[in-house]
Design a protein around this motif. Structure first.
Motif, PDB file in Angstrom:
ATOM      1  N   GLY A 435       0.879  -1.078  -0.023  1.00 31.66           N
ATOM      2  CA  GLY A 435       0.022  -0.081  -0.007  1.00 31.66           C
ATOM      3  C   GLY A 435       0.902   1.225   0.161  1.00 31.66           C
ATOM      4  N   LEU A 436       1.945   1.146  -0.030  1.00 29.31           N
ATOM      5  CA  LEU A 436       2.784   2.548  -0.021  1.00 29.31           C
ATOM      6  C   LEU A 436       3.399   2.649  -1.495  1.00 29.31           C
ATOM      7  N   GLY A 437       3.342   3.782  -1.840  1.00 33.77           N
ATOM      8  CA  GLY A 437       3.945   4.507  -3.449  1.00 33.77           C
ATOM      9  C   GLY A 437       4.542   5.637  -2.821  1.00 33.77           C
ATOM     10  N   VAL A 438       6.021   5.673  -3.414  1.00 35.08           N
ATOM     11  CA  VAL A 438       6.769   6.920  -3.177  1.00 35.08           C
ATOM     12  C   VAL A 438       7.326   7.412  -4.763  1.00 35.08           C
ATOM     13  N   ARG A 439       7.237   8.475  -4.970  1.00 33.42           N
ATOM     14  CA  ARG A 439       7.897   8.961  -6.046  1.00 33.42           C
ATOM     15  C   ARG A 439       8.577  10.428  -5.692  1.00 33.42           C
ATOM     16  N   ILE A 440       9.978  10.756  -6.014  1.00 29.45           N
ATOM     17  CA  ILE A 440      10.651  12.035  -5.795  1.00 29.45           C
ATOM     18  C   ILE A 440      11.022  12.574  -7.047  1.00 29.45           C
ATOM     19  N   GLU A 441      10.524  13.677  -7.424  1.00 29.37           N
ATOM     20  CA  GLU A 441      10.771  14.324  -8.686  1.00 29.37           C
ATOM     21  C   GLU A 441      11.231  15.805  -8.590  1.00 29.37           C
ATOM     22  N   ASP A 442      12.603  16.033  -9.213  1.00 25.70           N
ATOM     23  CA  ASP A 442      13.026  17.345  -9.056  1.00 25.70           C
ATOM     24  C   ASP A 442      13.123  17.800 -10.631  1.00 25.70           C
ATOM     25  N   ASP A 443      12.865  18.969 -11.022  1.00 26.39           N
ATOM     26  CA  ASP A 443      13.256  19.770 -12.086  1.00 26.39           C
ATOM     27  C   ASP A 443      14.884  20.270 -12.271  1.00 26.39           C
ATOM     28  N   VAL A 444      15.351  20.045 -13.282  1.00 30.82           N
ATOM     29  CA  VAL A 444      16.972  20.101 -13.341  1.00 30.82           C
ATOM     30  C   VAL A 444      17.361  20.580 -14.777  1.00 30.82           C
ATOM     31  N   VAL A 445      18.182  21.656 -14.712  1.00 34.43           N
ATOM     32  CA  VAL A 445      18.810  22.232 -15.836  1.00 34.43           C
ATOM     33  C   VAL A 445      20.302  21.767 -15.925  1.00 34.43           C
ATOM     34  N   ILE A 446      20.549  21.326 -17.343  1.00 34.94           N
ATOM     35  CA  ILE A 446      21.847  20.719 -17.634  1.00 34.94           C
ATOM     36  C   ILE A 446      22.873  21.830 -17.427  1.00 34.94           C
ATOM     37  N   ARG A 447      23.992  22.057 -16.783  1.00 34.19           N
ATOM     38  CA  ARG A 447      24.867  22.865 -17.035  1.00 34.19           C
ATOM     39  C   ARG A 447      26.259  22.374 -17.647  1.00 34.19           C
ATOM     40  N   GLU A 448      26.929  23.279 -18.181  1.00 34.90           N
ATOM     41  CA  GLU A 448      28.285  22.956 -18.819  1.00 34.90           C
ATOM     42  C   GLU A 448      29.273  22.506 -17.639  1.00 34.90           C
ATOM     43  N   LYS A 449      29.422  23.368 -16.639  1.00 33.84           N
ATOM     44  CA  LYS A 449      30.182  23.240 -15.438  1.00 33.84           C
ATOM     45  C   LYS A 449      29.416  23.365 -14.180  1.00 33.84           C
ATOM     46  N   GLY A 450      29.899  22.921 -13.020  1.00 32.93           N
ATOM     47  CA  GLY A 450      29.107  22.973 -11.772  1.00 32.93           C
ATOM     48  C   GLY A 450      28.056  22.215 -11.427  1.00 32.93           C
ATOM     49  N   GLY A 451      27.865  21.154 -12.371  1.00 33.11           N
ATOM     50  CA  GLY A 451      26.871  19.860 -11.895  1.00 33.11           C
ATOM     51  C   GLY A 451      25.493  20.726 -12.406  1.00 33.11           C
ATOM     52  N   PRO A 452      24.437  19.867 -12.323  1.00 27.99           N
ATOM     53  CA  PRO A 452      23.024  20.112 -12.768  1.00 27.99           C
ATOM     54  C   PRO A 452      22.633  21.716 -11.611  1.00 27.99           C
ATOM     55  N   LEU A 453      21.600  22.172 -12.165  1.00 24.28           N
ATOM     56  CA  LEU A 453      20.954  23.167 -11.304  1.00 24.28           C
ATOM     57  C   LEU A 453      19.557  22.652 -11.109  1.00 24.28           C
ATOM     58  N   ILE A 454      19.344  22.345  -9.669  1.00 23.34           N
ATOM     59  CA  ILE A 454      18.118  21.866  -9.381  1.00 23.34           C
ATOM     60  C   ILE A 454      17.060  22.969  -9.128  1.00 23.34           C
ATOM     61  N   LEU A 455      16.020  22.914  -9.768  1.00 23.79           N
ATOM     62  CA  LEU A 455      15.256  24.251  -9.791  1.00 23.79           C
ATOM     63  C   LEU A 455      14.265  24.168  -8.586  1.00 23.79           C
ATOM     64  N   SER A 456      13.910  22.980  -8.247  1.00 26.26           N
ATOM     65  CA  SER A 456      13.158  22.574  -7.270  1.00 26.26           C
ATOM     66  C   SER A 456      13.763  22.450  -5.783  1.00 26.26           C
TER      67      SER A 456
END
Length: 473
Positions: A435-456
């Motif tokens: 009976g358990l359901g889990v989803r975790i969703e983030d919005d991400v912008v790809i960047r050349e340097k510095g890792g992804p930008l997590i908008l959320s």
């Protein structure tokens, strides 16, 4: 919208532009440069134009901007980019096409009605929002075709319109016409090649303009920030039994009160076992004390959207079983986020997600420790029957015709959303997970340097942060 080849509207992708030290922006596709502020400035009429302008909405739009965060110069570069794509396609079609005069037509959406006089909330054609088009009803364009202003009969009912002067000042476009002139102009286009915006784009690459780079100060990040804060404030309603409809109302309110135009799609607000119905949108049942709620929602902010999911206990405290399942999904999501970089495809991240979920299923005791990797992958597909993510931008599932096997590029916006869904009638798993359901969703912008930008990133995600947000009153 209608325009000749020498005035084509281009979606000039930021990655194809070079910012020069002299302050000009260079568009590689057409060997031209546009100097910010180089467009002839026009005074925005001191009246309401039927849409935000620097005069009526200085808190949203600065002088020189067409829509929040996007300037007239940026839209001019997009015009040149579109021109280059059409020119390149014409050359491939042969000499007769490449020597022709080219005209592209992009129509706005009409106002649609639920009954005779009751309109649906207007939503502009998203393709059109890539260009400097007025994102409101009744606007088409040739270098701009607009509905005439100062029609007292219509404006009494529908409100003011931009008119030719307002459209010219807001967009920076010189040639603005009344919509009544459209027929005469079309009849004069003998011997031209028409590029018409249909459900199947005339040039496949044009649609890729939806995956244009997102600047940190632009509309998509703002949509992410608004929705992330809405999650935080909605979690604060967690206390005992709660109606899904109450969370719906709270989430909708918090998005709109902080600047969103409206929700980007009907949200999923699924309590308990209903979280295992991926597109549950009835949102009308009671979430019982001790159950979790999965909320998948986002907002639209001036044509750009967010799409975020969080799962949390409605009483504000994770049980041991909820903690175990949630941490498993969170660990996988973090690993997937770390892969979000140029050159990696969504399909590659998806394959990684399945492999990691298979390991977690073994660790949780849902699969036997001796289960082969191949069988674990099959099980992962059963317990997470959707992809790891999709493209995001002006639509929730943006550019659906763009393959997810394509390498990600700097500026692309995507979602990362692993999940595990265990129905209450699944007797193949330990009872405490049913009976358990889990989803975790983030919005991400790809960047050349510095890792992804997590908008959320402002949306609570760790167990400690979620429980802290739930405890706020």
């Amino acid at each position: 919208m209608l325009f000749h080849s020498t005035h084509l509207f281009a979606a000039c992708v930021y990655s194809l532009c070079v910012f020069l030290s002299v302050g000009c922006i260079w568009c590689l596709c057409r060997n031209i440069s546009v100097k910010p502020g180089g467009l002839k400035p026009k005074t925005v009429p001191p009246r309401y134009l039927g849409q935000p302008s620097p005069f009526t909405h200085p808190h949203l739009i600065k002088h020189g901007e067409v829509t929040p965060g996007l300037s007239q110069t940026e839209y001019e570069l997009r015009r040149h980019r579109l021109a280059s794509l059409i020119e390149a396609q014409a050359e491939r079609l042969g000499p007769s096409a490449s020597s022709s005069t080219h005209v592209a037509i992009i129509l706005s959406h009409p106002t649609r009605y639920m009954t005779n006089d009751i309109p649906y909330p207007f939503h502009q054609n998203q393709k059109k929002l890539d260009f400097p088009l007025l994102p409101f009803p009744g606007v088409d364009q040739t270098n701009y075709f607009v509905r005439p202003s100062q029609r007292p009969g219509r404006e009494l009912w529908d409100g003011p319109r931009s008119g030719k002067d307002g459209a010219a000042a807001l967009t920076g476009i010189e040639r603005v016409h009344s919509i009544e002139e459209l027929g005469a102009v079309l009849k004069s286009l003998k011997g031209t090649m028409l590029w018409y915006d249909t459900s199947q784009p005339a040039h496949p690459r044009l649609h890729q303009a939806h995956v244009c780079p997102v600047l940190e100060a632009g509309p998509t990040p703002q949509a992410g920030r608004i929705t992330a804060q809405a999650f935080r404030r909605t979690m604060a309603l967690s206390q005992g039994d709660v109606d899904e409809a109450v969370l719906f109302a709270k989430f909708d309110f918090e998005n709109r009160i902080h600047g969103a135009n409206f929700l980007a799609y009907p949200p999923v607000i699924a309590g308990g076992n209903r979280a295992n119905t991926l597109h549950y949108i009835n949102n009308n049942q009671i979430i019982k004390d001790g159950e979790m709620v999965l909320l998948d929602g986002g907002c639209e902010y001036f044509g750009y959207v967010s799409d975020i999911t969080r799962t949390w206990p409605i009483n504000g405290k994770f049980s041991p079983a909820q903690t175990e399942l949630y941490e498993s999904v969170l660990e996988v999501q973090r690993s997937c986020l770390s892969l979000c970089s140029p050159g990696v495809s969504l399909d590659h991240i998806y394959s990684t997600m399945l492999a990691l979920l298979g390991r977690q299923l073994k660790r949780l005791g849902i699969l036997e420790a001796s289960t082969s990797d191949a069988e674990a992958l099959k099980a992962a597909r059963r317990y997470c029957p959707h992809h790891v993510g999709h493209y995001l931008g002006m639509d929730v599932h943006d550019t659906p015709e763009l393959s997810r096997s394509q390498p990600l590029q700097p500026g692309m916006a995507i979602t990362i959303e692993p999940g595990l869904y265990i129905c209450e009638d699944n007797d193949q798993v330990p009872k405490h997970f049913r009976g358990l359901g889990v989803r975790i969703e983030d919005d991400v912008v790809i960047r050349e340097k510095g890792g992804p930008l997590i908008l959320s990133s402002d949306a609570p995600k760790t167990i400690a942060d979620v429980e802290r947000a739930c405890a706020q009153r």
